[in-house]
Write a protein that holds these residues in place. Structure first.
Motif, short mmCIF file in Angstrom:
data_model
loop_
_atom_site.label_atom_id
_atom_site.label_comp_id
_atom_site.label_asym_id
_atom_site.label_seq_id
_atom_site.Cartn_x
_atom_site.Cartn_y
_atom_site.Cartn_z
N VAL A 51 0.87 -1.18 0.00
CA VAL A 51 0.00 0.00 0.00
C VAL A 51 0.91 1.22 0.00
O VAL A 51 1.88 1.28 0.76
N LEU A 52 0.61 2.17 -0.88
CA LEU A 52 1.40 3.40 -0.94
C LEU A 52 0.51 4.61 -0.73
O LEU A 52 -0.66 4.61 -1.16
N LYS A 53 1.08 5.63 -0.07
CA LYS A 53 0.41 6.93 -0.04
C LYS A 53 1.26 7.80 -0.96
O LYS A 53 2.44 8.03 -0.67
N ASN A 54 0.73 8.25 -2.04
CA ASN A 54 1.50 8.90 -3.11
C ASN A 54 2.70 8.02 -3.44
O ASN A 54 2.52 6.86 -3.73
N ASP A 55 3.95 8.56 -3.35
CA ASP A 55 5.08 7.69 -3.70
C ASP A 55 5.78 7.12 -2.46
O ASP A 55 6.91 6.67 -2.53
N THR A 56 5.08 7.12 -1.34
CA THR A 56 5.66 6.55 -0.11
C THR A 56 5.02 5.20 0.20
O THR A 56 3.79 5.08 0.21
N VAL A 57 5.85 4.21 0.46
CA VAL A 57 5.32 2.88 0.75
C VAL A 57 4.91 2.80 2.22
O VAL A 57 5.71 3.05 3.11
N LEU A 58 3.63 2.48 2.47
CA LEU A 58 3.14 2.35 3.85
C LEU A 58 3.30 0.92 4.34
O LEU A 58 3.57 0.69 5.51
N SER A 59 3.10 -0.05 3.44
CA SER A 59 3.31 -1.45 3.82
C SER A 59 3.72 -2.21 2.58
O SER A 59 3.36 -1.84 1.45
N ASN A 60 4.52 -3.25 2.77
CA ASN A 60 5.04 -4.03 1.63
C ASN A 60 5.24 -5.46 2.13
O ASN A 60 6.27 -5.79 2.69
N ILE A 61 4.20 -6.28 1.97
CA ILE A 61 4.24 -7.64 2.52
C ILE A 61 4.73 -8.59 1.42
O ILE A 61 4.20 -8.57 0.30
N ILE A 62 5.73 -9.38 1.75
CA ILE A 62 6.30 -10.31 0.75
C ILE A 62 6.29 -11.72 1.33
O ILE A 62 6.85 -11.95 2.40
N LEU A 63 5.64 -12.63 0.60
CA LEU A 63 5.70 -14.03 1.01
C LEU A 63 6.53 -14.77 -0.04
O LEU A 63 6.12 -14.89 -1.20
N SER A 64 7.73 -15.21 0.36
CA SER A 64 8.60 -15.92 -0.59
C SER A 64 8.33 -17.40 -0.51
O SER A 64 8.25 -17.97 0.58
N GLN A 65 8.20 -18.02 -1.68
CA GLN A 65 7.90 -19.46 -1.72
C GLN A 65 9.21 -20.25 -1.65
O GLN A 65 9.66 -20.81 -2.65
#
Ligand code: KG4
Ligand code: ZN
Length: 341
Positions: free
Chosen positions: A17-31
Motif C-alpha cells: 500500500v502506498l500513499k502517493n510515492d511513499t510505501v506504507l506497507s510491503n508484505i512479501i511471502l517468498s515461496q
C-alpha cells in the motif's frame, strides 16, 4: 492518493500500500519450498499465489492503517513473468478495481525494478543509467525521463542472478544462490582464481554469463572439488566468481555512463542486494556520481516497486480514463524484447 499494488510474476506473493510515492506497507511471502526442486516450478508457484493472495492483501491493508475503501488506484504486474503466476495477481487486482470502482494500472515488472531505486528517496534526477540485475533479467537501460527508456544492452544468455544460482547449485549450496554466495564470499580470497568473462563483439554493453558458469564447472572438475572440498576452498571460489560477475556488471555500466556523459546510475533487482556489488558501485560516489540502489526490501521482487511504478505511470498519463480499461491480459513474450521494457 492511495495505491494498492500486487506482484505475482514469479515465486513471491507480494502486496503493498502506498500513499502517493511513499510505501506504507510491503508484505512479501517468498515461496522458499521451491529450493528443494532447484528452481521455481511454475504450476506450484501459481497455486501458492492463489492460496495466499487474500491473506497477504488483508495484512498489507491492516499494516498500512487504511481500509480497502480508501484505495484510489490499483496496480499489478502484467508482464513479463510466469504466465500462470501473473494471471493470479492480475485477475485478483482487476476484479478488486472493478468492485471498488477505481482505476487499474498494469505494470511492467522490469520497469518496476527500474523505479524501485527511488522508493523512500526524496528526489532523483533524469537522465540516468539503470542496471537491472535479477534472476531472470540483466539489462542496461538509458532512462531519459519517466517511461522514456532506451535499451543499451542485455544478456545474450544467462541472467546475472541465474549465474549465481547455478554456481551455488554446483557447489551444493542451495537456492537462491546469490545471498549464500554473497555471505561466503566475504570470507574468501577474491584473487584465488581468475574466472573469464566473455565479451560480445561490437556490443560493448551486452553481457554473457553462461561462459563463466561453464568455466566454474570445469574448474571444479579440474581440482576434483567433490573430493578436496573444504570451507576455505568454497569461500575462495565464491569470492573469485562473485568478483568476476561484479566487474563485468560494474565496468559495462560505468563505461556506458562515461560514454553518454551521465552521472546518475541506478542498480536494482535481486542481485543489487549483493554487498560487494553495492560497495563497488558506491565507490563512484567519490567521482561525483549519484548512485541509487534500493533498500534491501525492494531489491528482490516486491509489490512496493509495482506500486511506485503504477503511481508514476498514472500520474504522468494525460488520459487517466485509459486506466479504466481492465481488458489488459497476459501475453507470452520472448525473453529479450524491446517492447518488454
Ligand atoms: O529480482 P528477483 O527477486 O527476481 C527476478 O525478477 O528474477 O531476483 C532474484 C535473484 C536470484 O537469482 C538471487 O540469487 C539473486 O537475485 N540475489 C542475489 C542476492 N540476493 C538475491 N544475488 C547476489 N547477491 C545477493 N545478495
Ligand atoms: Zn524481478
Amino acid at each position: 492518493m492511495y495505491t494498492l499494488a500486487f506482484e505475482t510474476s514469479c515465486d513471491e506473493t507480494s502486496v503493498a500500500v502506498l500513499k502517493n510515492d511513499t510505501v506504507l506497507s510491503n508484505i512479501i511471502l517468498s515461496q522458499y519450498f521451491h529450493s528443494k526442486f532447484g528452481g521455481v516450478v511454475p504450476e506450484i508457484a501459481s497455486r501458492e499465489h492463489l492460496k495466499s493472495i487474500v491473506e497477504i492483501t488483508e495484512k498489507a491493508l491492516s499494516d498500512s492503517g487504511i481500509t480497502k475503501n480508501d484505495i484510489n488506484l490499483i496496480a499489478a504486474t502484467s508482464k513479463p513473468g510466469l504466465i500462470g503466476a501473473l494471471l493470479i495477481g492480475l485477475n485478483f487486482a482487476k476484479s478488486l478495481a472493478v468492485s471498488l470502482k477505481v482505476p487499474f494500472v498494469p505494470v511492467n515488472h522490469i520497469q518496476a525494478h527500474i523505479y524501485s531505486s527511488f522508493i523512500q528517496k526524496d528526489k532523483f534526477d533524469f537522465p540516468f543509467i539503470s542496471l537491472i540485475v535479477s534472476g531472470g533479467h540483466t539489462l542496461l537501460i538509458l532512462v531519459e525521463d519517466f517511461f522514456k527508456h532506451k535499451l543499451l544492452g542485455t544478456t545474450v544468455d544467462d541472467a546475472a542472478g541465474e549465474a549465481f544460482d547455478k554456481v551455488a547449485k554446483m557447489l551444493g549450496l542451495g537456492y537462491p544462490g546469490g545471498p549464500i554466495i554473497d555471505e561466503l564470499a566475504k570470507k574468501g580470497n577474491l584473487d584465488f582464481h581468475k574466472f573469464p568473462l566473455s565479451h560480445i563483439k561490437d556490443k560493448p554493453f551486452y553481457f554473457s554469463f553462461s561462459g563463466i558458469k561453464t568455466s566454474v564447472l570445469y574448474f571444479l572438475k579440474e581440482i576434483n572439488y567433490e573430493v578436496n572440498k573444504s570451507e576455505k576452498l568454497t569461500f575462495d571460489i565464491c569470492a573469485s566468481f562473485q568478483k568476476a560477475i561484479i566487474e563485468s556488471l560494474f565496468f559495462k555500466t560505468r563505461n556506458a555512463a562515461e560514454q553518454l556523459e551521465i552521472k546518475n546510475i541506478s542498480v536494482s533487482g535481486g542481485v543489487s542486494a549483493n554487498s560487494a556489488l553495492k560497495e563497488k558501485f558506491n565507490e563512484l560516489i567519490k567521482k561525483e556520481y549519484k548512485i541509487y540502489i534500493p533498500e534491501i526490501n525492494y531489491t528482490t521482487d516486491n509489490a512496493g516497486m509495482v506500486g511506485i511504478t503504477g503511481y508514476y505511470k498514472y500520474m504522468k498519463s494525460e488520459d487517466k480514463m485509459f486506466f479504466d480499461d481492465s481488458s489488459i491480459n497476459i501475453k507470452a513474450m520472448p525473453r529479450i524484447n524491446l517492447n518488454s521494457i
